[in-house]
Design a protein around this motif. Sequence first.
Motif, PDB file in Angstrom:
ATOM      1  N   VAL A   1       0.848  -1.197   0.000  1.00 34.60           N
ATOM      2  CA  VAL A   1       0.000   0.000   0.000  1.00 34.60           C
ATOM      3  C   VAL A   1       0.884   1.247   0.000  1.00 34.60           C
ATOM      4  CG1 VAL A   1      -1.762   1.265   1.314  1.00 34.60           C
ATOM      5  CG2 VAL A   1      -1.754  -1.247   1.290  1.00 34.60           C
ATOM      6  N   PRO A   2       0.649   2.172  -0.919  1.00 38.47           N
ATOM      7  CA  PRO A   2       1.457   3.401  -0.928  1.00 38.47           C
ATOM      8  C   PRO A   2       1.236   4.218   0.338  1.00 38.47           C
ATOM      9  CG  PRO A   2       0.216   3.156  -2.965  1.00 38.47           C
ATOM     10  CD  PRO A   2      -0.320   2.145  -2.020  1.00 38.47           C
ATOM     11  N   VAL A   3       2.289   4.938   0.757  1.00 40.22           N
ATOM     12  CA  VAL A   3       2.198   5.839   1.907  1.00 40.22           C
ATOM     13  C   VAL A   3       2.740   7.195   1.453  1.00 40.22           C
ATOM     14  CG1 VAL A   3       2.947   6.292   4.267  1.00 40.22           C
ATOM     15  CG2 VAL A   3       2.561   3.933   3.521  1.00 40.22           C
ATOM     16  N   THR A   4       1.983   8.223   1.687  1.00 40.01           N
ATOM     17  CA  THR A   4       2.371   9.548   1.205  1.00 40.01           C
ATOM     18  C   THR A   4       2.443  10.543   2.353  1.00 40.01           C
ATOM     19  OG1 THR A   4       1.253   9.061  -0.865  1.00 40.01           O
ATOM     20  CG2 THR A   4       1.748  11.368  -0.446  1.00 40.01           C
ATOM     21  N   PHE A   5       3.542  11.233   2.464  1.00 35.97           N
ATOM     22  CA  PHE A   5       3.775  12.279   3.469  1.00 35.97           C
ATOM     23  C   PHE A   5       3.300  11.862   4.865  1.00 35.97           C
ATOM     24  CE2 PHE A   5       3.081  14.953  -0.513  1.00 35.97           C
ATOM     25  CZ  PHE A   5       4.419  14.954  -0.815  1.00 35.97           C
ATOM     26  N   PRO A   6       3.823  10.733   5.377  1.00 32.85           N
ATOM     27  CA  PRO A   6       3.388  10.278   6.704  1.00 32.85           C
ATOM     28  C   PRO A   6       4.037  11.110   7.812  1.00 32.85           C
ATOM     29  CG  PRO A   6       5.138   8.873   5.880  1.00 32.85           C
ATOM     30  CD  PRO A   6       4.847   9.873   4.769  1.00 32.85           C
ATOM     31  N   ASP A   7       3.440  11.073   9.002  1.00 34.74           N
ATOM     32  CA  ASP A   7       4.073  11.725  10.144  1.00 34.74           C
ATOM     33  C   ASP A   7       4.619  10.699  11.141  1.00 34.74           C
ATOM     34  OD1 ASP A   7       1.698  10.868  11.179  1.00 34.74           O
ATOM     35  OD2 ASP A   7       0.846  12.865  11.444  1.00 34.74           O
ATOM     36  N   THR A   8       4.532   9.423  10.772  1.00 31.00           N
ATOM     37  CA  THR A   8       5.105   8.362  11.596  1.00 31.00           C
ATOM     38  C   THR A   8       5.495   7.210  10.670  1.00 31.00           C
ATOM     39  OG1 THR A   8       4.543   6.633  13.179  1.00 31.00           O
ATOM     40  CG2 THR A   8       2.710   7.663  12.037  1.00 31.00           C
ATOM     41  N   ASP A   9       6.390   6.333  11.151  1.00 30.26           N
ATOM     42  CA  ASP A   9       6.831   5.227  10.289  1.00 30.26           C
ATOM     43  C   ASP A   9       6.084   3.918  10.595  1.00 30.26           C
ATOM     44  OD1 ASP A   9       7.908   4.438  12.682  1.00 30.26           O
ATOM     45  OD2 ASP A   9      10.010   4.522  12.033  1.00 30.26           O
ATOM     46  N   VAL A  10       5.025   3.984  11.398  1.00 29.47           N
ATOM     47  CA  VAL A  10       4.396   2.732  11.846  1.00 29.47           C
ATOM     48  C   VAL A  10       3.774   1.938  10.694  1.00 29.47           C
ATOM     49  CG1 VAL A  10       3.969   3.456  14.230  1.00 29.47           C
ATOM     50  CG2 VAL A  10       2.258   3.930  12.468  1.00 29.47           C
ATOM     51  N   ALA A  11       3.334   2.607   9.640  1.00 33.01           N
ATOM     52  CA  ALA A  11       2.669   1.881   8.554  1.00 33.01           C
ATOM     53  C   ALA A  11       3.658   1.396   7.497  1.00 33.01           C
ATOM     54  CB  ALA A  11       1.617   2.787   7.907  1.00 33.01           C
ATOM     55  N   LEU A  12       4.950   1.679   7.708  1.00 36.08           N
ATOM     56  CA  LEU A  12       5.930   1.327   6.671  1.00 36.08           C
ATOM     57  C   LEU A  12       6.352  -0.136   6.824  1.00 36.08           C
ATOM     58  CD1 LEU A  12       7.979   4.642   6.749  1.00 36.08           C
ATOM     59  CD2 LEU A  12       6.207   3.941   5.127  1.00 36.08           C
ATOM     60  N   PRO A  13       6.504  -0.833   5.676  1.00 43.68           N
ATOM     61  CA  PRO A  13       6.612  -2.284   5.720  1.00 43.68           C
ATOM     62  C   PRO A  13       8.010  -2.831   5.994  1.00 43.68           C
ATOM     63  CG  PRO A  13       6.560  -1.543   3.461  1.00 43.68           C
ATOM     64  CD  PRO A  13       6.405  -0.333   4.302  1.00 43.68           C
ATOM     65  N   ASP A  14       9.079  -2.040   5.782  1.00 44.13           N
ATOM     66  CA  ASP A  14      10.404  -2.630   5.962  1.00 44.13           C
ATOM     67  C   ASP A  14      11.394  -1.605   6.513  1.00 44.13           C
ATOM     68  OD1 ASP A  14      11.559  -1.124   3.755  1.00 44.13           O
ATOM     69  OD2 ASP A  14      10.445  -2.458   2.436  1.00 44.13           O
ATOM     70  N   ALA A  15      12.569  -2.114   6.875  1.00 48.19           N
ATOM     71  CA  ALA A  15      13.580  -1.265   7.508  1.00 48.19           C
ATOM     72  C   ALA A  15      14.082  -0.185   6.551  1.00 48.19           C
ATOM     73  CB  ALA A  15      14.752  -2.124   7.970  1.00 48.19           C
ATOM     74  N   TYR A  16      14.149  -0.500   5.230  1.00 49.41           N
ATOM     75  CA  TYR A  16      14.644   0.496   4.264  1.00 49.41           C
ATOM     76  C   TYR A  16      13.709   1.700   4.219  1.00 49.41           C
ATOM     77  CZ  TYR A  16      17.272  -3.608   2.871  1.00 49.41           C
ATOM     78  OH  TYR A  16      18.067  -4.722   2.875  1.00 49.41           O
ATOM     79  N   ALA A  17      12.409   1.392   4.169  1.00 50.04           N
ATOM     80  CA  ALA A  17      11.420   2.482   4.135  1.00 50.04           C
ATOM     81  C   ALA A  17      11.503   3.306   5.420  1.00 50.04           C
ATOM     82  CB  ALA A  17      10.014   1.919   3.948  1.00 50.04           C
ATOM     83  N   ARG A  18      11.666   2.621   6.564  1.00 51.27           N
ATOM     84  CA  ARG A  18      11.725   3.352   7.835  1.00 51.27           C
ATOM     85  C   ARG A  18      12.994   4.218   7.906  1.00 51.27           C
ATOM     86  NH1 ARG A  18       9.003  -1.316   9.515  1.00 51.27           N
ATOM     87  NH2 ARG A  18      10.890  -2.454  10.048  1.00 51.27           N
ATOM     88  N   THR A  19      14.101   3.700   7.345  1.00 49.59           N
ATOM     89  CA  THR A  19      15.334   4.508   7.303  1.00 49.59           C
ATOM     90  C   THR A  19      15.123   5.764   6.462  1.00 49.59           C
ATOM     91  OG1 THR A  19      16.725   2.565   7.560  1.00 49.59           O
ATOM     92  CG2 THR A  19      17.761   4.504   6.589  1.00 49.59           C
TER      93      THR A  19
END
Lengths: 277, 261
Positions: free
Chosen positions: A206-224
């Motif tokens: 699922v795409p995530v756009t301009f989030p204010d937290t990383d909780v919905a991100l699926p992997d460590a690369y995205a969270r980095t």
Amino acid sequence: MTYAAEISRANPSCFVFLVDQSSSMSDSIGGGQQRKADVVADAINRLLAELSVKCAKEEGVRDYFHVAVIGYGHAVGSAFTGPLAGRDLVPLSQVAEKPARVEKRTKKVPDGAGGLVETTTRFPVWVDPVANGATPMCRALAAAESLVSDWVSRHPDGFPPIVLNLTDGESTDGDPAGAAWGVQTHVTADGAALLFNLHVSAANAVPVTFPDTDVALPDAYARTLFGMSSLLPPHMRFYALQQGVPAGDLARGFVYNADITSLVQFLDIGTRATDLR
Amino acid sequence: MVTSSLRVPKQGHTPRECEDAAHVVAVPDGSVLAAVADGASESLLAGEWADLLTRTVTDAARDDDRVLRDADRFAAALVRAGQAWGGWLAEYVAKREAEDRPIAWYEQPKLDRGPHATVLAARFDADPSGVTRWEVAALGDSCLFHTRDDELLRAFPIESAAAFDNTPGLVNAFNRDQELLARHVRAVSGTASGGDGFFLCTDALAAWFLGAAQRGERPWRALAEFTRTGDLDGFTVWLAHARAEGLMRNDDVTVVHVDLG
């Protein structure tokens, strides 16, 4: 108030695009048909064309911006092809005057009677798709920092530089967080340099756009990449909302798993100036 | 009736790059027609369009004294300006070709969209009894101010500095929808007497004017000082200070002062 400096020919700003050109960019985007490298190159070419048109006046294109496109894959360096090959920051007027080529492309437009009619448009090309080698993101960010540092020292009161990193996420030369922070430590009287990240994933997530937290991100690369991204300045948040894209007070300049529409929208929002004079 | 006008580009721009226009016509019957227009800086050839608009609406108002009273007639004049633009643009493109400077790829999309501008036009008819009848029509946020005895009597079409925003009504050169344009036209008329003054201003100056008036200042005094003497250099220096102090947005500035004496 920050990120409110007037952008003019006397006080230009700059954009640095970092384009992941690693071999994994030959994978298709978001579970679809198109190669990530093709989509990213197309989006940057479109953006450079739109910027040129936006700044065009009768006497030519005004140098409100200087633009660099740095590719990183088998090497780190200018991704311009054609007459600008090898150049880093180029005044926008030269960008407009010196595309590698101007292609003719067809597009469908409304015929005024409820149908569509095919028409040709001129599509200038500065950047070709490349997918070759590793992902030296730390070196690419260091190259961006060098350009940003020099720019800020020469324009201490100007609108801060904006760095847009387009990648499929997996740095191969170390944790990019430190190099990303290095970019954002360069500050003008109007604010710190901005770093925005766009993660083009091959996953059908699922795409995530301009989030204010990383909780919905699926992997460590995205969270980095989320952690490396600057807060969106107020005028960009406002513009995102105008475009129907939710962006709260703590929204970061980060998009995950963008399709081509959201990629172009990201570039548009991320390069939106407050006031051109 | 004495008229004078001043036009200054944005800070950092040359006079040739100013995209405001002003046009004043003294009609043999003693009346005066004046118009200002503000070309949108996102457009290409916005200054040329603003100039064509001011000339077309003053010509129309000279030929038909109902043009500034009737929104539909004013809109018809705006459509005529657009039709004239088609011919002007064809000549411009041909001239560029002849000079071996054809329209570049980055210019074409803006030429296709057409230039935009705000416009305001006014007529002043002096009566032998000393009463001057005035009427004004506008589309967008260029403003007219009427002063008497060192007071602001009337501001039109915008009455408060806070009412200015970044999305004023604009006339596009390719808009042929007279009904749509007429819905955005505002018109008003009134009478004036000897000693009264009128200032036709484009938006940045108008916003400053209203802001200063709301603070109890008398902005018309400063303006009249420059217009009466035609002191463009002094006005330019004064504008630079106002911009630097954040009192006025850095934009093209145009004022036409009609002094009833």
